[in-house]
Motif scaffolding. Structure first.
Motif, PDB file in Angstrom:
ATOM      1  N   PRO A 159     -21.343 -15.479   7.231  1.00  0.00           N
ATOM      2  CA  PRO A 159     -20.705 -14.689   6.173  1.00  0.00           C
ATOM      3  C   PRO A 159     -21.732 -13.718   5.578  1.00  0.00           C
ATOM      4  O   PRO A 159     -22.909 -14.060   5.467  1.00  0.00           O
ATOM      5  CB  PRO A 159     -20.285 -15.750   5.150  1.00  0.00           C
ATOM      6  N   MET A 160     -21.295 -12.511   5.247  1.00  0.00           N
ATOM      7  CA  MET A 160     -22.237 -11.470   4.809  1.00  0.00           C
ATOM      8  C   MET A 160     -21.688 -10.687   3.618  1.00  0.00           C
ATOM      9  O   MET A 160     -20.502 -10.794   3.287  1.00  0.00           O
ATOM     10  CB  MET A 160     -22.507 -10.528   5.984  1.00  0.00           C
ATOM     11  N   THR A 161     -22.541  -9.892   2.989  1.00  0.00           N
ATOM     12  CA  THR A 161     -22.116  -9.077   1.846  1.00  0.00           C
ATOM     13  C   THR A 161     -21.162  -7.979   2.327  1.00  0.00           C
ATOM     14  O   THR A 161     -21.154  -7.646   3.518  1.00  0.00           O
ATOM     15  CB  THR A 161     -23.335  -8.388   1.187  1.00  0.00           C
ATOM     16  N   ASN A 177     -16.703 -12.437 -16.512  1.00  0.00           N
ATOM     17  CA  ASN A 177     -17.780 -11.439 -16.463  1.00  0.00           C
ATOM     18  C   ASN A 177     -17.897 -10.767 -15.103  1.00  0.00           C
ATOM     19  O   ASN A 177     -18.849 -10.044 -14.848  1.00  0.00           O
ATOM     20  CB  ASN A 177     -19.128 -12.088 -16.812  1.00  0.00           C
ATOM     21  N   ASP A 178     -16.936 -11.058 -14.223  1.00  0.00           N
ATOM     22  CA  ASP A 178     -16.935 -10.465 -12.889  1.00  0.00           C
ATOM     23  C   ASP A 178     -18.206 -10.823 -12.108  1.00  0.00           C
ATOM     24  O   ASP A 178     -18.749  -9.999 -11.372  1.00  0.00           O
ATOM     25  CB  ASP A 178     -16.781  -8.940 -12.999  1.00  0.00           C
ATOM     26  N   ASP A 179     -18.673 -12.061 -12.276  1.00  0.00           N
ATOM     27  CA  ASP A 179     -19.888 -12.510 -11.592  1.00  0.00           C
ATOM     28  C   ASP A 179     -19.613 -13.143 -10.228  1.00  0.00           C
ATOM     29  O   ASP A 179     -20.537 -13.430  -9.476  1.00  0.00           O
ATOM     30  CB  ASP A 179     -20.636 -13.549 -12.447  1.00  0.00           C
ATOM     31  N   LEU A 180     -18.355 -13.425  -9.929  1.00  0.00           N
ATOM     32  CA  LEU A 180     -18.062 -14.032  -8.625  1.00  0.00           C
ATOM     33  C   LEU A 180     -18.187 -12.965  -7.544  1.00  0.00           C
ATOM     34  O   LEU A 180     -18.001 -11.778  -7.804  1.00  0.00           O
ATOM     35  CB  LEU A 180     -16.662 -14.648  -8.610  1.00  0.00           C
ATOM     36  N   GLU A 181     -18.498 -13.417  -6.326  1.00  0.00           N
ATOM     37  CA  GLU A 181     -18.664 -12.476  -5.219  1.00  0.00           C
ATOM     38  C   GLU A 181     -17.871 -12.966  -4.007  1.00  0.00           C
ATOM     39  O   GLU A 181     -17.519 -14.135  -3.926  1.00  0.00           O
ATOM     40  CB  GLU A 181     -20.150 -12.394  -4.821  1.00  0.00           C
ATOM     41  N   LEU A 182     -17.631 -12.054  -3.085  1.00  0.00           N
ATOM     42  CA  LEU A 182     -17.031 -12.448  -1.822  1.00  0.00           C
ATOM     43  C   LEU A 182     -18.011 -12.178  -0.696  1.00  0.00           C
ATOM     44  O   LEU A 182     -18.674 -11.143  -0.674  1.00  0.00           O
ATOM     45  CB  LEU A 182     -15.740 -11.665  -1.555  1.00  0.00           C
ATOM     46  N   ALA A 183     -18.103 -13.148   0.226  1.00  0.00           N
ATOM     47  CA  ALA A 183     -18.831 -12.923   1.470  1.00  0.00           C
ATOM     48  C   ALA A 183     -17.778 -12.753   2.558  1.00  0.00           C
ATOM     49  O   ALA A 183     -16.663 -13.275   2.440  1.00  0.00           O
ATOM     50  CB  ALA A 183     -19.744 -14.102   1.775  1.00  0.00           C
ATOM     51  N   SER A 201     -10.328  -8.087  22.986  1.00  0.00           N
ATOM     52  CA  SER A 201     -10.802  -6.747  22.614  1.00  0.00           C
ATOM     53  C   SER A 201     -12.324  -6.639  22.670  1.00  0.00           C
ATOM     54  O   SER A 201     -12.870  -5.558  22.825  1.00  0.00           O
ATOM     55  CB  SER A 201     -10.319  -6.392  21.205  1.00  0.00           C
ATOM     56  N   GLY A 202     -13.019  -7.780  22.547  1.00  0.00           N
ATOM     57  CA  GLY A 202     -14.470  -7.759  22.558  1.00  0.00           C
ATOM     58  C   GLY A 202     -15.072  -7.060  21.348  1.00  0.00           C
ATOM     59  O   GLY A 202     -16.167  -6.494  21.411  1.00  0.00           O
ATOM     60  N   ARG A 203     -14.352  -7.087  20.244  1.00  0.00           N
ATOM     61  CA  ARG A 203     -14.897  -6.473  19.028  1.00  0.00           C
ATOM     62  C   ARG A 203     -14.399  -7.223  17.795  1.00  0.00           C
ATOM     63  O   ARG A 203     -13.546  -8.105  17.889  1.00  0.00           O
ATOM     64  CB  ARG A 203     -14.489  -5.005  18.951  1.00  0.00           C
ATOM     65  N   VAL A 204     -14.942  -6.840  16.639  1.00  0.00           N
ATOM     66  CA  VAL A 204     -14.513  -7.487  15.404  1.00  0.00           C
ATOM     67  C   VAL A 204     -13.083  -7.050  15.087  1.00  0.00           C
ATOM     68  O   VAL A 204     -12.756  -5.872  15.138  1.00  0.00           O
ATOM     69  CB  VAL A 204     -15.486  -7.175  14.229  1.00  0.00           C
ATOM     70  N   GLU A 205     -12.213  -8.040  14.818  1.00  0.00           N
ATOM     71  CA  GLU A 205     -10.810  -7.724  14.523  1.00  0.00           C
ATOM     72  C   GLU A 205     -10.457  -7.986  13.060  1.00  0.00           C
ATOM     73  O   GLU A 205      -9.399  -7.589  12.595  1.00  0.00           O
ATOM     74  CB  GLU A 205      -9.886  -8.547  15.433  1.00  0.00           C
ATOM     75  N   GLY A 206     -11.348  -8.692  12.392  1.00  0.00           N
ATOM     76  CA  GLY A 206     -11.087  -8.977  10.986  1.00  0.00           C
ATOM     77  C   GLY A 206     -12.246  -9.734  10.372  1.00  0.00           C
ATOM     78  O   GLY A 206     -13.221 -10.074  11.061  1.00  0.00           O
ATOM     79  N   PHE A 207     -12.126  -9.982   9.077  1.00  0.00           N
ATOM     80  CA  PHE A 207     -13.122 -10.768   8.348  1.00  0.00           C
ATOM     81  C   PHE A 207     -12.403 -11.770   7.469  1.00  0.00           C
ATOM     82  O   PHE A 207     -11.352 -11.457   6.890  1.00  0.00           O
ATOM     83  CB  PHE A 207     -13.969  -9.870   7.436  1.00  0.00           C
ATOM     84  N   GLU A 208     -12.990 -12.960   7.342  1.00  0.00           N
ATOM     85  CA  GLU A 208     -12.485 -13.922   6.368  1.00  0.00           C
ATOM     86  C   GLU A 208     -13.286 -13.776   5.078  1.00  0.00           C
ATOM     87  O   GLU A 208     -14.522 -13.748   5.109  1.00  0.00           O
ATOM     88  CB  GLU A 208     -12.625 -15.362   6.899  1.00  0.00           C
ATOM     89  N   ALA A 209     -12.587 -13.667   3.960  1.00  0.00           N
ATOM     90  CA  ALA A 209     -13.240 -13.579   2.654  1.00  0.00           C
ATOM     91  C   ALA A 209     -13.574 -14.982   2.168  1.00  0.00           C
ATOM     92  O   ALA A 209     -12.715 -15.861   2.154  1.00  0.00           O
ATOM     93  CB  ALA A 209     -12.321 -12.878   1.651  1.00  0.00           C
ATOM     94  N   LEU A 210     -14.826 -15.209   1.791  1.00  0.00           N
ATOM     95  CA  LEU A 210     -15.267 -16.527   1.307  1.00  0.00           C
ATOM     96  C   LEU A 210     -15.933 -16.369  -0.055  1.00  0.00           C
ATOM     97  O   LEU A 210     -16.831 -15.539  -0.221  1.00  0.00           O
ATOM     98  CB  LEU A 210     -16.227 -17.159   2.321  1.00  0.00           C
ATOM     99  N   LEU A 211     -15.485 -17.170  -0.996  1.00  0.00           N
ATOM    100  CA  LEU A 211     -15.978 -17.059  -2.373  1.00  0.00           C
ATOM    101  C   LEU A 211     -17.435 -17.481  -2.493  1.00  0.00           C
ATOM    102  O   LEU A 211     -17.857 -18.468  -1.902  1.00  0.00           O
ATOM    103  CB  LEU A 211     -15.151 -17.970  -3.278  1.00  0.00           C
ATOM    104  N   ARG A 212     -18.186 -16.730  -3.301  1.00  0.00           N
ATOM    105  CA  ARG A 212     -19.575 -17.079  -3.600  1.00  0.00           C
ATOM    106  C   ARG A 212     -19.779 -17.014  -5.102  1.00  0.00           C
ATOM    107  O   ARG A 212     -19.379 -16.048  -5.743  1.00  0.00           O
ATOM    108  CB  ARG A 212     -20.524 -16.092  -2.896  1.00  0.00           C
ATOM    109  N   TRP A 213     -20.415 -18.060  -5.637  1.00  0.00           N
ATOM    110  CA  TRP A 213     -20.708 -18.090  -7.071  1.00  0.00           C
ATOM    111  C   TRP A 213     -22.210 -18.153  -7.291  1.00  0.00           C
ATOM    112  O   TRP A 213     -22.827 -19.195  -7.148  1.00  0.00           O
ATOM    113  CB  TRP A 213     -20.019 -19.290  -7.729  1.00  0.00           C
ATOM    114  N   PRO A 214     -22.817 -17.007  -7.630  1.00  0.00           N
ATOM    115  CA  PRO A 214     -24.242 -17.012  -7.934  1.00  0.00           C
ATOM    116  C   PRO A 214     -24.437 -17.538  -9.356  1.00  0.00           C
ATOM    117  O   PRO A 214     -23.992 -16.918 -10.314  1.00  0.00           O
ATOM    118  CB  PRO A 214     -24.633 -15.529  -7.842  1.00  0.00           C
ATOM    119  N   HIS A 215     -25.073 -18.696  -9.468  1.00  0.00           N
ATOM    120  CA  HIS A 215     -25.246 -19.358 -10.759  1.00  0.00           C
ATOM    121  C   HIS A 215     -26.632 -19.037 -11.302  1.00  0.00           C
ATOM    122  O   HIS A 215     -27.602 -19.002 -10.538  1.00  0.00           O
ATOM    123  CB  HIS A 215     -25.059 -20.874 -10.559  1.00  0.00           C
TER     124      HIS A 215
END
Ligand code: C2E
Ligand code: CA
Ligand code: CA
Ligand code: CA
Length: 275
Positions: free
Chosen positions: A259-261, A36-42, A51-65
């Motif tokens: 981790p964020m939306t 149902n495409d209910d899983l999300e990534l943070a 560099s003193g700045r954001v260079e990347g993001f790690e994707a982390l699975l979130r399951w809203p139950h």
């Protein structure tokens, strides 16, 4: 005593059955969530020390139950691994993560965690190429985070698979470094682009001489092997200062950001990234 033993067994068995039943229910719900495409990534920022700045993001699975709120990946990933569902979930994560990254500036990367089960299932190469081609993301902007579990069995075949995936031009990081068995040997057999120092070492780096020594050693090994070192779980300024001084390339942790939306990730980039 014999009687008591038997009673104990009789007492424990229904509980065990209930445990399996709960797991089976969770598995069915997880399968539905995926369908149902209910899983999300943070997305959690990775901060570049130089560099003193954001260079990347790690994707982390979130399951809203529906009834239990967010279920932790530490709880549902083992179930997904046991049932093989992780293969489909992993493909979904790759596609979704590459898609989000394709909306970011060109010099920001995305990191995706890969389960050993997903790796051993042999479809990873196809899943990676398909995610890249569907989203148009440049391969060098994708990083896979693997654990040494992948290299522990059937090593030659797995190193071959790893090399062929690496040859696509993506980056390969060794995650949870320092928590396993004999990671040092693997560094000679495969050239990782990055090593992530496990957060258990980072969390007590100021109070434990042993953790300090491990962090120091890993940063040193990385420097001499031309591998970037990443520290995860940075929660305090003093930890950050220590890791910088040790020459860590990237830092990640609550001190920088949780981790964020995907929407918040775009705002974070806007705020921290000079255009
Ligand atoms: P991991 O790959 O080691 O990810 C780091 C975990 O530490 C994440 O937990 C992250 O939210 C948390 N973390 C980040 N900064 C801090 C900090 O400063 N302090 C503390 N205490 N924790 C911090 P999360 O999101 O609950 O994920 C747990 C594990 O689940 C991950 O550990 C990874 O092994 C697995 N996982 C998550 N997403 C995926 C996925 O898409 N695929 C696979 N195969 N595994 C995943
Ligand atoms: Ca990770
Ligand atoms: Ca980790
Ligand atoms: Ca971990």
């Amino acid at each position: 005593a014999k009687e008591a033993g038997r009673n104990q067994f009789a007492f424990f068995q229904p509980e065990m059955e209930q445990h399996t039943k709960a797991k089976r229910e969770l598995e069915i719900e997880l399968r539905n969530a995926l369908d149902n495409d209910d899983l999300e990534l943070a997305f959690q920022p990775k901060w570049g020390v130089e560099s003193g700045r954001v260079e990347g993001f790690e994707a982390l699975l979130r399951w809203p139950h529906k009834t239990r709120g967010y279920i932790s990946p530490d709880e549902f990933i083992p179930i997904a691994e046991e049932t093989g569902l992780i293969v489909r979930i992993g493909a979904w994560v790759l596609l979704k993560a590459c898609y989000e990254a394709s909306t970011w500036p060109d010099d920001i990367e995305v990191s995706v965690n890969v389960s050993p089960v997903q790796f051993l299932a042999k479809s990873l190469y196809d899943d990676v190429t398909s995610a890249l081609s569907q989203t148009g993301l440049a391969p060098e902007r994708l990083e896979l985070e693997i654990t040494e579990g992948i290299l522990m069995q059937d090593t030659d075949a797995n190193l071959k698979t790893l090399s062929s995936i690496g040859a696509l031009g993506i980056k390969i990081a060794l995650d949870d470094f320092g928590t396993g068995y004999s990671s040092l040997g693997y560094l000679r057999r495969f050239h990782f682009d990055r090593i992530k120092i496990d957060k258990s070492f980072v969390s007590d780096v100021l109070t434990s001489k042993d953790s300090q020594a491990v962090v120091h050693a890993v940063c040193g090994i990385c420097k001499s092997l031309d591998i970037e070192s990443v520290a995860e779980g940075v929660e305090e300024l003093v930890q950050m200062a220590f890791l910088k001084q040790e020459g860590c390339s990237q830092l990640q942790g609550y001190f920088i950001a949780r981790p964020m939306t995907p929407e918040a990730a775009l705002d974070f980039i806007e705020a921290s990234h000079p255009h």
